[in-house]
Design a protein around this motif. Sequence first.
Motif, PDB file in Angstrom:
ATOM      1  N   UNK A 218      48.138  53.867  15.783  1.00 53.56           N
ATOM      2  CA  UNK A 218      47.201  52.859  16.306  1.00 53.56           C
ATOM      3  C   UNK A 218      46.272  53.476  17.351  1.00 53.56           C
ATOM      4  N   UNK A 219      46.836  54.402  18.139  1.00 51.16           N
ATOM      5  CA  UNK A 219      45.996  55.068  19.154  1.00 51.16           C
ATOM      6  C   UNK A 219      44.878  55.848  18.473  1.00 51.16           C
ATOM      7  N   UNK A 220      45.233  56.510  17.367  1.00 51.33           N
ATOM      8  CA  UNK A 220      44.198  57.259  16.632  1.00 51.33           C
ATOM      9  C   UNK A 220      43.157  56.308  16.039  1.00 51.33           C
ATOM     10  N   UNK A 221      43.633  55.189  15.474  1.00 55.30           N
ATOM     11  CA  UNK A 221      42.696  54.202  14.909  1.00 55.30           C
ATOM     12  C   UNK A 221      41.726  53.696  15.977  1.00 55.30           C
ATOM     13  N   UNK A 222      42.297  53.497  17.163  1.00 56.33           N
ATOM     14  CA  UNK A 222      41.477  53.016  18.272  1.00 56.33           C
ATOM     15  C   UNK A 222      40.362  54.019  18.613  1.00 56.33           C
ATOM     16  N   UNK A 223      40.710  55.287  18.622  1.00 55.80           N
ATOM     17  CA  UNK A 223      39.717  56.318  18.922  1.00 55.80           C
ATOM     18  C   UNK A 223      38.645  56.353  17.818  1.00 55.80           C
ATOM     19  N   UNK A 224      39.084  56.174  16.569  1.00 52.28           N
ATOM     20  CA  UNK A 224      38.105  56.145  15.472  1.00 52.28           C
ATOM     21  C   UNK A 224      37.166  54.942  15.620  1.00 52.28           C
ATOM     22  N   UNK A 225      37.739  53.811  16.014  1.00 57.85           N
ATOM     23  CA  UNK A 225      36.887  52.631  16.233  1.00 57.85           C
ATOM     24  C   UNK A 225      35.870  52.912  17.340  1.00 57.85           C
ATOM     25  N   UNK A 226      36.340  53.532  18.416  1.00 57.77           N
ATOM     26  CA  UNK A 226      35.404  53.863  19.508  1.00 57.77           C
ATOM     27  C   UNK A 226      34.304  54.790  19.015  1.00 57.77           C
ATOM     28  N   UNK A 227      34.701  55.784  18.215  1.00 51.01           N
ATOM     29  CA  UNK A 227      33.696  56.729  17.697  1.00 51.01           C
ATOM     30  C   UNK A 227      32.662  55.983  16.850  1.00 51.01           C
ATOM     31  N   UNK A 228      33.123  55.004  16.065  1.00 52.89           N
ATOM     32  CA  UNK A 228      32.157  54.291  15.216  1.00 52.89           C
ATOM     33  C   UNK A 228      31.241  53.397  16.047  1.00 52.89           C
ATOM     34  N   UNK A 229      31.749  52.893  17.182  1.00 54.40           N
ATOM     35  CA  UNK A 229      30.894  52.051  18.040  1.00 54.40           C
ATOM     36  C   UNK A 229      29.835  52.896  18.757  1.00 54.40           C
ATOM     37  N   UNK A 230      30.232  54.094  19.192  1.00 47.08           N
ATOM     38  CA  UNK A 230      29.237  54.903  19.934  1.00 47.08           C
ATOM     39  C   UNK A 230      28.333  55.716  19.001  1.00 47.08           C
ATOM     40  N   UNK A 231      28.745  55.872  17.737  1.00 43.60           N
ATOM     41  CA  UNK A 231      27.984  56.734  16.810  1.00 43.60           C
ATOM     42  C   UNK A 231      26.487  56.388  16.721  1.00 43.60           C
ATOM     43  N   UNK A 232      26.100  55.086  16.652  1.00 47.65           N
ATOM     44  CA  UNK A 232      24.663  54.804  16.583  1.00 47.65           C
ATOM     45  C   UNK A 232      23.884  55.353  17.794  1.00 47.65           C
ATOM     46  N   UNK A 233      24.494  55.269  18.974  1.00 45.28           N
ATOM     47  CA  UNK A 233      23.825  55.825  20.158  1.00 45.28           C
ATOM     48  C   UNK A 233      23.735  57.357  20.069  1.00 45.28           C
TER      49      UNK A 233
END
Length: 395
Positions: A218-233
């Motif tokens: 879940x911790x890894x999934x969370x980091x992937x979610x964060x990466x997808x949120x910041x990716x557009x920026x």
Amino acid sequence: MAKKLYLIKEGEISLKGGNRSLFEKRLRHNIKDKLGEFNPIFSKQKGRIYLHLDENADEKKVFKALSTTFGITGFAKAYECKKDLDEIIRTAEKVLNENPFSATGTFKIDARREDKSFPMSSYDISVMLAKTVHEMFPDLSVDLKNPDNTLCIEVRQSVYIYTNDNKGPGGLPVQTAGRAMLLLSGGIDSPVAAIRAAKRGVKVDCIYFHAYPYTSDEALEKVKTLASIIAPYLGGTRLYVVPFTDGQLRIKKYSYPDETTLMFRASMMQTAERIAKSKKAIAIVTGEALSQVASQTLEAMNFTDSMTDLLVIRPLVGMDKEEIIKTAKEIGTYETSILPYEDCCVIFSPKHPITHPDKETSKKHYRALEMDEEIAKAIEKAEVFYFNAMGDLEG
Ligand code: ATP
Ligand code: MG
């Protein structure tokens, strides 16, 4: 007939001298990366970029793309029409039908006449369109200082009319300032650090150290979610997931208990440096803020800096947690960051971490751990995920 387009205002780029066209070219390229499917075509007039897209372009996507692209200070959906009074009025009506003003309150016409050969002054234009607004919204009154609603009109080669002026994120286009590797944890700080670095034009890829099973899936999934949120920026970003369980266990076994965090940070720096160099990145970015925790004192940071000859940037160094949280909420990472999956298991964190390490002593201790082999193994096993400029995971 009026044609829909997006009007983009550039900020700091317009202050650039000889390099200006390079920055503008990069900005157009970054927008194209996000909206390529709608066949973007750009045109330019003094301080404005006009973006033409396919008629049926998804407005939500366009909004997401433009509000996350550094180099843009503001943007608006506008209609373009000929310099003909009837057409101007009809176009203004169309704009107001699509984006109605509030029924009560105040309004202002913001008219700009760049084409001085146009026979009406900006005052005349404002009076003409105020009449149109009064007819459509009879209860609104004029307020030039603090209007609740604004209708903008710009008379240039054509006429451009719009209401909603959206804020862009400012800054400079990514990839105008070199590449860096961000140490991305699941916490609140590092995604904000990524945005801050990207805002100044740095192209940022991410590295996450995963100590499975001590840190959960879940911790890894969370980091992937964060990466997808910041990716557009970030204009798209790679996420390197480095399995570091063996490295952590080695540190835990052989280091002085009060130095385990420090030693872990040293090995993160060295690992990041190797990945960075292989990708031609010239800096490492972290989410550290001065004195936030034991490993973020000047002495501790000085020690971790000495582990790499790359530039280490810490965009949050002078920020309070409150300020960091405010930005995290704005960029949309906060709710994910506070999910309860810890990025580093308590068994690896010392009870009494050293706060003022002596650099040379800690360097000696780190060398004695002989981490090279663990680092090489971890890099070899690293997995890479690519989040594109709209934040979607590819491949
Ligand atoms: P954050 O909120 O970003 O997790 P923090 O205040 O919890 O920061 P630390 O855990 O000490 O601080 O981490 C400081 C910085 O080190 C983070 O901002 C991040 O850049 C990096 N970092 C920490 N843990 C990891 C990890 N598992 N993988 C990658 N980077 C990490
Ligand atoms: Mg953390």
